[in-house]
Design an enzyme around this catalytic site. Structure first.
Site, short mmCIF file in Angstrom:
data_model
loop_
_atom_site.label_atom_id
_atom_site.label_comp_id
_atom_site.label_asym_id
_atom_site.label_seq_id
_atom_site.Cartn_x
_atom_site.Cartn_y
_atom_site.Cartn_z
N ASN A 101 -20.06 -28.21 -19.61
CA ASN A 101 -19.26 -27.13 -19.95
C ASN A 101 -17.98 -26.71 -19.47
OD1 ASN A 101 -21.80 -26.62 -21.18
ND2 ASN A 101 -22.00 -24.40 -21.00
N TYR B 264 0.79 -0.97 0.00
CA TYR B 264 -0.02 0.10 -0.05
C TYR B 264 0.88 1.02 0.03
CZ TYR B 264 -4.28 2.71 0.67
OH TYR B 264 -5.33 3.37 0.56
N LYS C 284 -19.62 -20.58 -10.76
CA LYS C 284 -19.05 -20.47 -11.99
C LYS C 284 -17.60 -19.91 -11.83
CE LYS C 284 -19.08 -21.14 -16.26
NZ LYS C 284 -20.18 -20.66 -17.10
N ALA D 229 -30.62 -20.35 -27.17
CA ALA D 229 -29.32 -20.10 -27.15
C ALA D 229 -28.47 -21.46 -27.32
CB ALA D 229 -28.82 -19.36 -25.65
N ALA D 230 -28.28 -22.31 -26.61
CA ALA D 230 -27.50 -23.50 -26.90
C ALA D 230 -27.97 -24.23 -28.16
CB ALA D 230 -27.57 -24.78 -25.88
#
Length: 390
Positions: free
Chosen positions: A323, A48, A103, A206-207
């Site tokens: 995914n 800092y 995620k 979408a997929a």
């Protein structure tokens, strides 16, 4: 990791109980950590004031130094408006936050990337784009998540144009990349080229749109896309009309029954149930990917009565199309290569890398690696970086 070790790690387990789930989420799943010591006055002076001022002056003089001296270049923003969360639908940004935290945890665990979950209390595309443009100095890439179609297409396109960093809607492209890898694996097991397969995709959200596009880009020649009204034709508007022009070369009309007659591959990307009797009309050595979660379009045990290879999106059956095989390595590779875009070439390279990991282990119940296979993310990252540099 050996094949036996991977299968042991991904073997079905007893479903977690209510108390166990809520206990694991209490207080959230993320926290920040330090990369440099902060134990005494000297550490404080370096991390800092006054030391940090030297770094800030240097970045003010040369903005490119931020990639070296801040976390921004290794930071992924996981962005959602909460309108299409898992199988729960439009549950809003607050209810979406546990998913976005998860995620971010996957990014860290599988690719060593830090990320920030950002849930936005707006569904206005202009507002989302403006927000992320203003936040751009904070992150190095954007992972769009759980944004409803068709708005997700416009949002991704707008962000790609507005931001000078990688942007990818994982519900579209992550799914498509792993699907392509799985289909390549299945086709290799059967000794059939991709361009020989008659492919039916049920679901034009979408997929479904992204899967159709990547299969065509990879060389598939006979893809029939269906939505809730049946085979997508040129009477549809927007993205569907564009896809109608490049799919369905045999001019199939009607619904799923007509499309599956004589088909080689079924890809389920909707909640519509698939009657067992329709599987009987598919060709020999059929391939069935029933990917709706948590309830597949057809139960895998039923599908296996008629299909030679069956995959789902679930972890309690073989051949999980997940995914997590794609997005950690894709973003890692894109950031490693300092890419400004995630291109079609990078997506195709990622799919090839995924199936190459298990090229010597392919079997009807082993068409893609397991999600915990440690070889996957590094292989995908390297392939994506090479494609970006090319």
């Amino acid at each position: 990791m050996t094949l036996a070790q991977d299968r042991a790690r991904t073997a079905p387990t007893t479903a977690p109980g209510h108390d166990e789930v809520f206990s694991a989420h209490e207080g959230g799943k993320l926290s920040t950590g330090l990369t440099a010591p902060l134990a005494d006055a000297r550490d404080l002076a370096i991390a800092y004031t006054p030391g940090v001022a030297e770094v800030s002056r240097a970045i003010a003089a040369d903005a490119a130094l931020a990639a070296r001296y801040t976390w921004a270049h290794r930071m992924v923003a996981v962005v959602s408006d909460g309108t299409a969360v898992l199988g729960l639908g439009d549950i809003g940004p607050r209810a979406a936050l546990p998913v976005m935290e998860g995620k971010s945890a996957l990014f860290k665990s599988f690719a060593g990337l830090d990320s920030i979950p950002l849930v936005l209390d707006t569904t206005d595309v202009d507002e989302i784009v403006e927000t992320l443009v203003r936040l751009r100095p904070t992150f190095g890439a954007v992972n769009l998540e759980d944004v409803a179609a068709p708005r997700c297409f416009e949002l991704e396109d707008r962000l790609i144009e507005a931001l000078d960093c990688p942007v990818m809607h994982d519900d579209q492209h992550g799914t498509a990349i792993v699907l392509l890898a799985a289909l390549r694996g299945a086709a290799a097991v059967q000794g059939r080229p991709l361009d020989s397969l008659r492919i039916v995709i049920s679901g034009a959200g979408a997929a479904g749109v992204a899967c159709t596009r990547i299969l065509l880009a990879a060389g598939a020649t006979d893809v029939v896309l269906l939505d809730s009204r049946g085979v997508v034709d040129d009477g549809r508007g927007g993205v569907k009309a564009e896809l109608a022009a490049v799919t369905n070369p045999r001019g199939v009309t009607g619904g799923v029954a007509e499309a599956l007659d004589g088909a080689d591959v079924f890809v389920g990307l909707s909640s519509a149930k698939l009657p067992e009797e329709l599987l009987e009309t598919m060709n020999d050595d059929a391939i069935v990917f029933a990917l709706s979660n948590p309830d597949p379009e057809v139960h895998p045990d039923v599908a296996r009565r008629h299909a030679a290879i069956v995959a789902t999106g679930r972890s309690d059956f073989p051949n999980q199309i997940n995914n997590v095989l794609a997005f950690p390595g894709i973003f890692r590779g894109a950031l490693d290569a300092h890419a400004r875009r995630i291109t079609d070439r990078m997506k195709l390279a990622a799919a090839e890398a995924i199936v190459d990991v298990v090229a010597d282990e392919l079997a009807p119940d082993r068409i893609v690696p397991g999600p915990f296979d440690p070889r996957v993310a590094p292989a995908v990252a390297a392939a994506v970086a090479r494609a970006a540099q090319a």
